[in-house]
Design an enzyme around this catalytic site. Structure first.
Site, PDB file in Angstrom:
ATOM      1  N   GLU A   7      21.165  10.256  26.637  1.00 19.14           N
ATOM      2  CA  GLU A   7      20.723   9.560  25.685  1.00 19.14           C
ATOM      3  C   GLU A   7      19.268   9.391  25.465  1.00 19.14           C
ATOM      4  OE1 GLU A   7      22.485   5.562  26.050  1.00 19.14           O
ATOM      5  OE2 GLU A   7      24.564   6.768  26.069  1.00 19.14           O
ATOM      6  N   ASP A  43      19.573   6.400  33.230  1.00 16.04           N
ATOM      7  CA  ASP A  43      19.166   4.784  33.330  1.00 16.04           C
ATOM      8  C   ASP A  43      17.757   4.642  33.684  1.00 16.04           C
ATOM      9  OD1 ASP A  43      22.102   4.327  33.272  1.00 16.04           O
ATOM     10  OD2 ASP A  43      22.121   5.792  34.802  1.00 16.04           O
TER      11      ASP A  43
END
Ligand code: TRH
Length: 351
Positions: free
Chosen positions: A250, A22
């Site tokens: 990711e 994040d």
């Protein structure tokens, strides 16, 4: 040629759920915007993580703890990263004219193209009546695209002459040997994979994967380098320097695509196995050959059995597959370019 956009102020709100993704994505977003002349305030609940990722920061990015006093003037754009909930204080502060963006997680699944740029009305709270837009990163033209710095290709090319010296600086004594980077959680086939790479260098990134490696092996064989925590720029350089990249989450997946070498993705697990569909969708988009798919299924614990060995023929084929995917992506506008175009249009600015 790169479009020049007027300088706006962006407020990006980020909370760290677990791991580094994040914060990693939010920093890249902030940095990409700043590279294009935008002013960014990055509000984050764990600012210390950013000190490790980007110790030098950027002159146009201000890092603020989540609960710091709000400045008098709200930004032109407000980004909620990964569905973070903005409290009433921030909602009340926001200007009605600011563009409100809900930046979503990355996926290659079909719903991404369907939901990208959908509006979501705010029903209650101080911002009731306002609307925010879903912005979905993705791998096709119909999505928001991927983060890609304006100078990425130039940096990557320039690095090629520095590769061996960089690997030496990390403690690799024989940079000429096949080199793999390893960034993962706790893959069930870890021991098998480590054995497959025992004649090459293995660069192990810090975190859960490094702990799993320590548990899987007695001592540290000389071909294995336990890396220190790296700045995000050096993290990218490790991927550029390697002939094979095992990545996770990711952000590192995207970076491995830009690195252009054969890759193996350890996907972030979800309780209801929703990550299985996500992995299938990515492998479909990638047009992955069967043995590359099989390797992903074993690595992610979706099937048991042997990992396909990284033979020269296979590595050659996987390399061609990643290069083709990378070439497709380079044809598409990057995420920040798309965000900027969207925001400029919403604010009625004519370029
Ligand atoms: O850390 P991750 O597993 O993050 C994950 C995923 O993003 C997942 O989708 C999310 O829901 C979950 O966290 C909560 O993997 P990812 O996304 O690759 O992020 C790692 C970041 O850490 C990336 O920006 C690179 C950075 N990094 C460094 O800069 N230096 C390092 O030494 C290491 C190990 C990582």
């Amino acid at each position: 040629m790169q479009t020049v956009y007027p300088a706006l102020t962006w407020d990006i709100f980020c909370t760290v759920i677990d791991n580094y993704g994040d914060a990693g994505v939010c920093w890249r977003l902030a940095h990409n915007l700043a590279q294009r002349g935008q002013a960014v305030r990055l509000w984050i609940d764990q600012p210390d993580i950013l000190t490790g990722l980007a110790p030098h920061g950027h002159e146009r990015v201000q890092i603020l703890p989540w609960h710091a006093p709000l400045p008098t003037t709200p930004g032109d754009v407000l980004v909620e990263a990964f569905g973070v909930h903005l409290d009433a204080r921030v909602q009340a502060w926001r200007s009605p004219s600011s563009v409100w963006i809900n930046l979503e997680y990355l996926s290659a699944e079909d719903y991404v193209a369907r939901c990208h740029l959908l509006q979501s009305p705010v029903m209650s709270g101080p911002a009731a009546g306002a609307s925010k837009v879903f912005f979905y990163p993705g791998f096709t033209e119909a999505t928001g695209g991927l983060l890609r710095e304006v100078d990425l290709l130039a940096q990557h090319t320039a690095f090629q002459t520095q590769r061996d010296a960089f690997l030496h600086s990390l403690g690799v004594t024989q940079p000429e040997r096949p080199t793999a980077s390893l960034f993962c959680y706790e893959p069930p086939a870890l021991k098998q994979w480590l054995a497959q790479w025992q004649t090459g260098n293995i660069l192990v990134m810090q975190g859960r994967g490094a702990n799993a490696v320590r548990q899987a092996l007695q001592g540290t064989p000389e071909h294995l380098v336990m890396l220190p925590w790296l700045t995000q720029s050096n993290f990218d350089r490790v991927l550029w320097a390697s002939d094979f990249n095992a990545v996770r989450g990711e952000d590192s997946l995207v970076r491995a695509l830009w690195a252009g070498q054969p890759l193996l993705w350890h996907i972030y697990q979800q309780d209801d196995n929703a990550h299985h569909d996500k992995l299938h969708a990515f492998l479909d988009w990638l047009q992955a050959p069967t043995d590359l798919r099989d390797m992903h299924y074993v690595w992610n614990g979706m099937t048991t059995g042997k990992l396909p060995a990284p033979t020269p023929d296979r590595l050659h084929e996987w390399h061609a597959c990643i290069q083709a995917a990378r070439a497709r992506l380079l044809q598409q506008p990057d995420l920040v370019n798309q965000l900027l175009s969207y925001v400029i249009q919403q604010r009625g600015i004519v370029l």
